[in-house]
Design a protein around this motif. Structure first.
Motif, PDB file in Angstrom:
ATOM      1  N   VAL A 142       0.845  -1.186   0.000  1.00  0.00           N
ATOM      2  CA  VAL A 142       0.000   0.000   0.000  1.00  0.00           C
ATOM      3  C   VAL A 142       0.887   1.245   0.000  1.00  0.00           C
ATOM      4  O   VAL A 142       2.061   1.193   0.375  1.00  0.00           O
ATOM      5  CB  VAL A 142      -0.957   0.035   1.213  1.00  0.00           C
ATOM      6  CG1 VAL A 142      -2.004  -1.042   1.107  1.00  0.00           C
ATOM      7  CG2 VAL A 142      -0.184  -0.093   2.513  1.00  0.00           C
ATOM      8  N   THR A 143       0.305   2.369  -0.420  1.00  0.00           N
ATOM      9  CA  THR A 143       1.056   3.615  -0.551  1.00  0.00           C
ATOM     10  C   THR A 143       0.562   4.632   0.462  1.00  0.00           C
ATOM     11  O   THR A 143      -0.645   4.782   0.665  1.00  0.00           O
ATOM     12  CB  THR A 143       0.904   4.181  -1.970  1.00  0.00           C
ATOM     13  OG1 THR A 143       1.344   3.201  -2.917  1.00  0.00           O
ATOM     14  CG2 THR A 143       1.744   5.438  -2.144  1.00  0.00           C
ATOM     15  N   ASN A 184      -4.363   5.577   0.488  1.00  0.00           N
ATOM     16  CA  ASN A 184      -4.775   4.326  -0.148  1.00  0.00           C
ATOM     17  C   ASN A 184      -6.217   4.026   0.227  1.00  0.00           C
ATOM     18  O   ASN A 184      -6.747   4.562   1.203  1.00  0.00           O
ATOM     19  CB  ASN A 184      -3.846   3.182   0.280  1.00  0.00           C
ATOM     20  CG  ASN A 184      -3.722   3.085   1.790  1.00  0.00           C
ATOM     21  OD1 ASN A 184      -4.594   2.564   2.473  1.00  0.00           O
ATOM     22  ND2 ASN A 184      -2.616   3.607   2.333  1.00  0.00           N
TER      23      ASN A 184
END
Length: 247
Positions: free
Chosen positions: A101-102, A192
């Motif tokens: 995830v970012t 995200n």
């Protein structure tokens, strides 16, 4: 010389529109601030101590220039160059190690330098290049004051295990099962859809309240009043001119 009535009508419409629009925005802003102030971040997020691992990082550093006027409209113009850093991380939550995830992107500035003569010059590229010789500040990863953005002192090294925050199961699926999670809690500034965070939600809430309280509504009302006064003065001047022509 008679004044064009259509011009006065247009000016009056602009004034009324600005004042009404500003009033609506101001009311909505106060409602949003009041709503945000009732939020308790711990009711939405759970702190997962040392539960997220940094797998990648990205930093984009560019020099920029801005000009502001000190002391209002009659003040002197201040021109400054600075380095702007945009940073985000890719990480995994250890409860779901196969899903990258970012984080949200954090934009900060450093090495601000006032420019005495800016005409025909460009921002100084070296402001983003810190060395022991030039004395410039390197990227330190600071959110605000002494609050670090994930890792204190700069970019996190790959493989660093850090604290992170996960939405509670009754908020939006906990581990990211609900793809609309970031929309459900937009004040948290999620990077995200699962809204797994590397930044303390309490900080995000404080920033959301600050942004919501920006007085754009008041600014529009003021502009509306200024345009109204300007229109009235112009109208009076033209009316006096017409009377002089009659006599």
């Amino acid at each position: 010389m008679p004044i064009d009535k259509s011009l006065l009508l247009l000016l009056a419409t602009m004034c009324i529109g600005l004042i009404i629009g500003g009033s609506i925005l101001q009311v909505n802003s106060r409602k949003k601030v009041s709503s945000l102030q009732e939020i308790e971040p711990t009711n939405f997020f759970t702190l997962e101590s040392k539960s997220c691992t940094i797998v990648d990082s990205s930093i984009t550093s560019i020099t920029k220039r801005t000009s502001t006027r000190d002391g209002g409209s009659n003040g002197s113009v201040r021109t400054e160059d600075f380095c702007e850093d945009a940073v985000y991380y890719t990480f995994v939550w250890n409860g779901s190690p196969n899903v990258n995830v970012t984080s949200r992107t954090l934009v900060t500035i450093r090495n601000v330098r006032q420019i005495s003569f800016a005409i025909g010059t460009k921002p100084r590229d070296e402001l983003c290049i810190a060395t022991s010789e030039n004395g410039l500040m390197p990227y330190e990863g600071v959110l605000k004051e002494d609050t670090p953005f994930v890792c204190a002192g700069g970019l996190c090294e790959l493989g660093t295990v850090v604290d992170c925050w996960r939405p509670k199961d009754d908020v939006c699926g906990g581990d990211g099962g609900d793809e609309s999670c970031s929309d459900n809690i937009d004040w948290a500034n999620c990077g995200n859809s699962q809204c797994l965070k590397l930044v303390d939600p309490s900080f995000e809430l404080a920033m959301a309240i600050l942004d919501a309280g920006f007085p754009i509504g008041i600014m529009l009302i003021v502009f509306g009043i200024i345009f109204g006064i300007f229109g009235s003065v112009v109208s009076m001047c033209f009316c006096k001119g017409d009377k002089k022509e009659v006599y």
